[in-house]
Scaffold this motif. Structure first.
Motif, PDB file in Angstrom:
ATOM      1  N   SER A  72       0.822  -1.211   0.000  1.00  0.00           N
ATOM      2  CA  SER A  72       0.000   0.000   0.000  1.00  0.00           C
ATOM      3  C   SER A  72       0.854   1.259   0.000  1.00  0.00           C
ATOM      4  CB  SER A  72      -0.929   0.012   1.222  1.00  0.00           C
ATOM      5  OG  SER A  72      -1.815  -1.085   1.194  1.00  0.00           O
ATOM      6  N   GLU A  73       1.902   1.273   0.825  1.00  0.00           N
ATOM      7  CA  GLU A  73       2.749   2.457   0.920  1.00  0.00           C
ATOM      8  C   GLU A  73       3.574   2.650  -0.353  1.00  0.00           C
ATOM      9  OE1 GLU A  73       3.852   5.921   2.915  1.00  0.00           O
ATOM     10  OE2 GLU A  73       2.253   4.461   3.258  1.00  0.00           O
ATOM     11  N   ILE A  74       4.059   1.553  -0.911  1.00  0.00           N
ATOM     12  CA  ILE A  74       4.792   1.646  -2.179  1.00  0.00           C
ATOM     13  C   ILE A  74       3.861   2.169  -3.269  1.00  0.00           C
ATOM     14  CG2 ILE A  74       5.906   0.276  -3.994  1.00  0.00           C
ATOM     15  CD1 ILE A  74       7.016  -1.505  -1.693  1.00  0.00           C
ATOM     16  N   ALA A  75       2.619   1.693  -3.271  1.00  0.00           N
ATOM     17  CA  ALA A  75       1.631   2.168  -4.258  1.00  0.00           C
ATOM     18  C   ALA A  75       1.427   3.676  -4.135  1.00  0.00           C
ATOM     19  CB  ALA A  75       0.308   1.438  -4.064  1.00  0.00           C
ATOM     20  N   ARG A  76       1.378   4.185  -2.915  1.00  0.00           N
ATOM     21  CA  ARG A  76       1.171   5.620  -2.703  1.00  0.00           C
ATOM     22  C   ARG A  76       2.383   6.450  -3.149  1.00  0.00           C
ATOM     23  NH1 ARG A  76      -1.277   3.485   2.060  1.00  0.00           N
ATOM     24  NH2 ARG A  76      -3.494   4.051   2.232  1.00  0.00           N
ATOM     25  N   ASN A  77       3.588   5.903  -2.957  1.00  0.00           N
ATOM     26  CA  ASN A  77       4.804   6.697  -3.148  1.00  0.00           C
ATOM     27  C   ASN A  77       5.433   6.595  -4.528  1.00  0.00           C
ATOM     28  OD1 ASN A  77       4.600   7.529  -0.504  1.00  0.00           O
ATOM     29  ND2 ASN A  77       5.993   5.978   0.299  1.00  0.00           N
ATOM     30  N   THR A  78       5.141   5.513  -5.258  1.00  0.00           N
ATOM     31  CA  THR A  78       5.797   5.310  -6.553  1.00  0.00           C
ATOM     32  C   THR A  78       5.323   6.347  -7.563  1.00  0.00           C
ATOM     33  OG1 THR A  78       6.066   2.945  -6.134  1.00  0.00           O
ATOM     34  CG2 THR A  78       6.158   3.672  -8.432  1.00  0.00           C
ATOM     35  N   LYS A  79       6.283   6.976  -8.241  1.00  0.00           N
ATOM     36  CA  LYS A  79       5.961   8.099  -9.119  1.00  0.00           C
ATOM     37  C   LYS A  79       5.682   7.679 -10.558  1.00  0.00           C
ATOM     38  CE  LYS A  79       8.630  11.546  -6.501  1.00  0.00           C
ATOM     39  NZ  LYS A  79       8.908  10.676  -5.353  1.00  0.00           N
ATOM     40  N   THR A  80       6.392   6.687 -11.063  1.00  0.00           N
ATOM     41  CA  THR A  80       6.306   6.372 -12.490  1.00  0.00           C
ATOM     42  C   THR A  80       5.891   4.931 -12.774  1.00  0.00           C
ATOM     43  OG1 THR A  80       8.037   8.008 -12.924  1.00  0.00           O
ATOM     44  CG2 THR A  80       7.572   6.414 -14.662  1.00  0.00           C
ATOM     45  N   ALA A  81       6.489   3.984 -12.082  1.00  0.00           N
ATOM     46  CA  ALA A  81       6.289   2.572 -12.399  1.00  0.00           C
ATOM     47  C   ALA A  81       4.875   2.094 -12.075  1.00  0.00           C
ATOM     48  CB  ALA A  81       7.295   1.712 -11.629  1.00  0.00           C
ATOM     49  N   VAL A  82       4.449   1.067 -12.793  1.00  0.00           N
ATOM     50  CA  VAL A  82       3.248   0.331 -12.405  1.00  0.00           C
ATOM     51  C   VAL A  82       3.558  -0.401 -11.099  1.00  0.00           C
ATOM     52  CG1 VAL A  82       1.772  -1.633 -13.021  1.00  0.00           C
ATOM     53  CG2 VAL A  82       2.451   0.016 -14.769  1.00  0.00           C
ATOM     54  N   VAL A  83       2.629  -0.411 -10.166  1.00  0.00           N
ATOM     55  CA  VAL A  83       2.805  -1.156  -8.912  1.00  0.00           C
ATOM     56  C   VAL A  83       1.861  -2.347  -8.927  1.00  0.00           C
ATOM     57  CG1 VAL A  83       2.645  -1.103  -6.400  1.00  0.00           C
ATOM     58  CG2 VAL A  83       3.508   0.898  -7.642  1.00  0.00           C
ATOM     59  N   ALA A  84       2.449  -3.527  -8.831  1.00  0.00           N
ATOM     60  CA  ALA A  84       1.670  -4.763  -8.872  1.00  0.00           C
ATOM     61  C   ALA A  84       1.704  -5.466  -7.529  1.00  0.00           C
ATOM     62  CB  ALA A  84       2.221  -5.702  -9.953  1.00  0.00           C
ATOM     63  N   GLY A  85       0.590  -6.131  -7.225  1.00  0.00           N
ATOM     64  CA  GLY A  85       0.530  -7.012  -6.071  1.00  0.00           C
ATOM     65  C   GLY A  85       0.169  -8.402  -6.576  1.00  0.00           C
ATOM     66  N   LEU A  86       0.675  -9.426  -5.881  1.00  0.00           N
ATOM     67  CA  LEU A  86       0.412 -10.803  -6.297  1.00  0.00           C
ATOM     68  C   LEU A  86      -0.793 -11.358  -5.549  1.00  0.00           C
ATOM     69  CD1 LEU A  86       1.567 -13.154  -8.059  1.00  0.00           C
ATOM     70  CD2 LEU A  86       2.667 -13.977  -5.978  1.00  0.00           C
ATOM     71  N   ALA A  87      -1.592 -12.159  -6.247  1.00  0.00           N
ATOM     72  CA  ALA A  87      -2.770 -12.778  -5.632  1.00  0.00           C
ATOM     73  C   ALA A  87      -2.967 -14.176  -6.215  1.00  0.00           C
ATOM     74  CB  ALA A  87      -4.019 -11.934  -5.887  1.00  0.00           C
ATOM     75  N   ARG A  88      -3.220 -15.129  -5.344  1.00  0.00           N
ATOM     76  CA  ARG A  88      -3.618 -16.443  -5.836  1.00  0.00           C
ATOM     77  C   ARG A  88      -4.992 -16.324  -6.507  1.00  0.00           C
ATOM     78  NH1 ARG A  88      -3.186 -19.296  -0.098  1.00  0.00           N
ATOM     79  NH2 ARG A  88      -4.246 -17.298   0.302  1.00  0.00           N
ATOM     80  N   ALA A  89      -5.376 -17.359  -7.239  1.00  0.00           N
ATOM     81  CA  ALA A  89      -6.684 -17.351  -7.901  1.00  0.00           C
ATOM     82  C   ALA A  89      -7.775 -17.667  -6.889  1.00  0.00           C
ATOM     83  CB  ALA A  89      -6.690 -18.339  -9.054  1.00  0.00           C
ATOM     84  N   ILE A  90      -7.849 -16.799  -5.888  1.00  0.00           N
ATOM     85  CA  ILE A  90      -8.812 -16.921  -4.794  1.00  0.00           C
ATOM     86  C   ILE A  90      -9.445 -15.543  -4.624  1.00  0.00           C
ATOM     87  CG2 ILE A  90      -9.106 -17.378  -2.323  1.00  0.00           C
ATOM     88  CD1 ILE A  90      -6.633 -19.202  -2.498  1.00  0.00           C
ATOM     89  N   THR A  91     -10.744 -15.487  -4.513  1.00  0.00           N
ATOM     90  CA  THR A  91     -11.429 -14.188  -4.486  1.00  0.00           C
ATOM     91  C   THR A  91     -10.952 -13.297  -3.343  1.00  0.00           C
ATOM     92  OG1 THR A  91     -13.257 -15.191  -3.246  1.00  0.00           O
ATOM     93  CG2 THR A  91     -13.479 -15.076  -5.657  1.00  0.00           C
ATOM     94  N   ALA A  92     -10.680 -13.892  -2.178  1.00  0.00           N
ATOM     95  CA  ALA A  92     -10.212 -13.087  -1.042  1.00  0.00           C
ATOM     96  C   ALA A  92      -8.846 -12.486  -1.324  1.00  0.00           C
ATOM     97  CB  ALA A  92     -10.156 -13.951   0.220  1.00  0.00           C
ATOM     98  N   ASP A  93      -7.960 -13.255  -1.968  1.00  0.00           N
ATOM     99  CA  ASP A  93      -6.635 -12.749  -2.331  1.00  0.00           C
ATOM    100  C   ASP A  93      -6.749 -11.552  -3.258  1.00  0.00           C
ATOM    101  OD1 ASP A  93      -5.758 -15.180  -1.106  1.00  0.00           O
ATOM    102  OD2 ASP A  93      -3.991 -15.174  -2.394  1.00  0.00           O
TER     103      ASP A  93
END
Length: 534
Positions: A72-93
Motif C-alpha cells: 500500500s505504501e509503495i503504491a502511494r509513493n511510486t511516481k512512475t512505475a506500475v505497482v503490482a501485487g500478487l494474488a492467488r486465484a482466490i477471491t479473497a486474495d
C-alpha cells in the motif's frame, strides 16, 4: 494492438520495447532468510522507480499485515512505475490485492493458478475444466477492480500446449492484459521456451491484444538465457530480480537481462527503459537489506566483473579496453579507475574521493568518516575505494543506534579458554564486561550479551575481505532471529573481531526497534533498556 484495448503499460507500442518487471520485493524476498523490513522495501522500491523499472511487484498483500502495508505504501509513493501485487486465484486474495494497490498511479493485480498436470493432480486436486472456471471467475473479478491485470500459468513449461492455450484464451477473454508463462521450476531449455511462446501467440485468439511475459527460475542456470529466448519467441515483458535473488536457485537477474539487451543489440534488437548506470547501486542496496552477499564473479555487478589481474589481460587493457571488456564499467555504475588513498591524504582529497564514490556527507559525518579513514590508513599500506565505501557505509549504518562498540580486547590461543573484554556506549554511558567462549568470536558475542541480554539466535555469520592483502578490511554480516523477527547487521574493520562485534550490535539494535514497533507499549509503560531482556 489498438489504443482502445491497450493496458496502461501498453501505451508504448514499439515492437522492440521490452518491459522490465521487477519482483525483488516479492519473489526475491521469498529467498530463505532474505526477509526485508517495511522501511527497506520502501527504499528498494524508490530506487527501482528512479532506475526506470516499468513494473514493481511490491509484494503478496494477503500474506501478512506487514506485506499489505508495504504494498500500500509503495503504491502511494511510486511516481512512475506500475505497482503490482500478487494474488492467488482466490477471491479473497484478489480483493485484498486490489485494496493494496488502489492508491497507485498505475495499479496492477497479478493473479496466478497452476496449469500443469502434476500441479493439478498433486497440489490442487482439480481438473483442467475446473481451473478454467477459476480463471474466468478470478480474472473477471480482478478486471473489475483495476484496468491492468496480469495472469500467470504456474508451471507453464510443464503444461501440454493445448491445455495452456485453453487457459490463456480464457484469461484474455476475461480481461487479462498481460499473460505470463513462467518456467516455475527452471526446467525449460531456451529452444523449448522460445517455441512455447511462438506457438501460443500464433494459436490463441486475442493474443495480439496482450503482452506476453517471461518469468524464469535458475535451477539449471538457464534463467537469463531462457528469458532472452522468450523475447525471440514474442514475449515483451521479462520478470526478474536484482542480483537474481529468488526462491531456490533464484530468478533471472535484472542486470543480466538489461545489459545483454544493451550490449548485444545485433542479436537482441530490443530496448528497455532502465537507467543502467544505477545497476551497481541497486545491487548493493538489495545485497545490504537482504543480507545476501554478491559473489565476486557475478556478471555485471560482481566485484571482479571489471577487474583484471592477469598480466596478459592488463597489457591488453592498457592498449585498448575492448580487448577484454565488452561493456564500459561506467555504463553499469562502476568506476573505471581507482585513486589510491593513504595516511598522507588530507581532508580535501578525501572529500573529493567521497564525492566520486557518490557520498554526500554533512560536516559532522564528514569529520567522523575522515577520522575513521585516518585510523584505517595508519593500519593499512593502501586504502582502496572499496575500503572507503565500507567504512562510510559502516558509519552510516551505526548512526542513530542507541548502543555502539567502543573498544574490544580478545585473548585467544591454544593455551586456554578464549576471553573477550568489550566496552560499549549505551545511550551515552560506557559499560565494560568480559566473557569466555569456545572461540574468539563466541567470546566476543558472549561479552556483548553480558551488556545486552537477549534471546536472539545467530542464523548467519559471514566474513569477507573488502580488498586483497593480509591487511585487508574485514566486512562481517550477521543475521539474528527472535520470535519470527529477522534482523541483519554489518560491520567493517581491519580487525575481524571488531567488525564482528559491530555487526552483532547493529543487528541487535535493529531487532530492538522492530520489536518495539510490532508490539507498541501502553502510554505509561517504561521503554525497554539495554540490560533488560528483549
Amino acid at each position: 494492438m489498438t489504443a482502445d484495448t491497450a493496458s496502461p503499460i501498453q501505451a508504448v507500442s514499439s515492437k522492440d520495447r521490452v518491459f522490465i518487471f521487477d519482483t525483488t520485493l516479492r519473489d526475491g524476498e521469498q529467498s530463505a532468510g532474505a526477509s526485508m523490513t517495511f522501511e527497506e522495501k520502501l527504499q528498494v522500491a524508490e530506487l527501482l522507480d528512479a532506475m526506470g523499472v516499468d513494473i514493481i511487484e511490491a509484494g503478496f498483500p494477503i500474506a501478512s499485515v506487514g506485506d499489505f502495508e508495504a504494498v500500500s505504501e509503495i503504491a502511494r509513493n511510486t511516481k512512475t512505475a506500475v505497482v503490482a501485487g500478487l494474488a492467488r486465484a482466490i477471491t479473497a486474495d484478489i480483493a485484498r490485492c486490489g485494496e493494496a494497490v488502489r492508491h497507485a498511479r498505475r495499479p496492477r493485480i497479478h493473479t496466478f493458478v497452476s496449469t500443469s498436470p502434476i500441479h493439478l493432480k498433486f497440489q490442487m486436486n482439480k481438473s483442467l475444466d475446473q481451473v478454467i472456471e477459476i480463471i474466468h471467475t478470478t480474472v473477471t473479478q480482478a478486471r473489475g477492480l483495476v484496468e491492468d491485470v496480469e495472469w500467470s500459468a504456474m508451471d507453464a513449461t510443464r503444461t501440454p500446449i493445448d491445455d495452456l492455450c485453453r487457459c490463456i484464451e480464457a484469461a484474455i477473454r476475461c480481461g487479462a492484459t498481460t499473460i505470463n508463462l513462467p518456467d516455475t521450476v527452471g526446467y525449460a531449455t531456451p529452444d523449448e521456451y522460445e517455441a512455447m511462446f511462438r506457438q501460443v501467440i500464433e494459436r490463441v485468439p486475442g493474443a495480439d491484444r496482450v503482452i506476453f511475459s517471461a518469468h524464469c527460475h535458475d535451477d539449471l542456470g538457464l534463467a537469463t538465457a531462457n528469458s532472452l529466448a522468450a523475447l525471440r519467441g514474442g514475449a515483451r515483458q521479462v520478470e526478474c530480480t536484482v542480483n537474481g535473488l529468488g526462491e531456490r536457485a533464484g530468478n533471472a537477474a535484472l542486470e543480466e537481462i538489461v545489459m545483454a539487451i544493451r550490449t548485444r543489440g545485433d542479436r537482441l534488437p530490443y530496448v528497455t527503459g532502465v537507467k543502467t548506470p544505477m545497476l551497481v547501486q541497486a545491487s548493493r542496496l538489495v545485497s545490504s537489506v537482504s543480507g545476501f552477499a554478491v559473489q565476486y564473479n557475478k556478471a555485471i555487478v560482481g566485484k571482479n566483473a571489471f577487474a583484471h589481474e592477469s598480466g596478459i589481460h592488463q597489457d591488453g587493457m592498457l592498449k585498448n579496453t575492448e580487448t577484454y571488456e565488452i561493456m564500459r564499467p561506467e555504463d553499469v555504475g562502476v568506476r573505471a579507475t581507482s585513486l589510491v588513498m593513504g595516511k598522507h591524504s588530507g581532508r580535501h582529497a578525501f572529500k573529493e574521493k567521497l564525492k566520486e564514490l557518490g557520498f554526500d556527507l554533512g560536516d559532522n559525518a564528514m569529520e567522523d568518516a575522515f577520522r575513521r579513514f585516518k585510523d584505517l590508513a595508519d593500519r593499512k599500506k593502501h586504502v582502496y575505494d572499496e575500503d572507503i565505501e565500507a567504512l562510510v557505509e559502516d558509519e552510516m549504518t551505526s548512526a542513530g543506534e542507541s548502543v555502539k562498540v567502543v573498544a574490544l580486547t580478545v585473548i585467544a590461543g591454544t593455551g586456554g579458554p578464549q576471553k573477550a573484554i568489550i566496552t560499549m556506549d549505551v545511550n551515552g554511558t560506557h559499560v565494560t564486561k568480559e566473557a569466555n567462549g569456545t572461540g574468539p568470536v563466541d567470546a566476543t558475542f558472549n561479552a556483548i550479551k553480558q551488556i545486552w541480554p537477549h534471546e536472539a539466535k545467530l542464523s548467519l555469520y559471514q566474513v569477507h575481505a573488502v580488498t586483497e592483502g593480509t591487511d585487508a578490511q574485514a566486512e562481517v554480516s550477521v543475521r539474528l532471529e527472535e520470535n519470527g523477527k529477522i534482523a541483519s547487521g554489518r560491520g567493517s574493520d581491519v580487525d575481524t573481531l571488531v567488525a564482528s562485534a559491530k555487526a552483532y550490535v547493529s543487528a541487535l539494535n535493529k531487532l530492538s526497534v522492530r520489536r518495539a514497533k510490532s508490539a507498541p507499549a501502553p502510554a505509561d509503560a517504561e521503554p525497554v533498556r539495554v540490560g533488560e531482556r528483549i
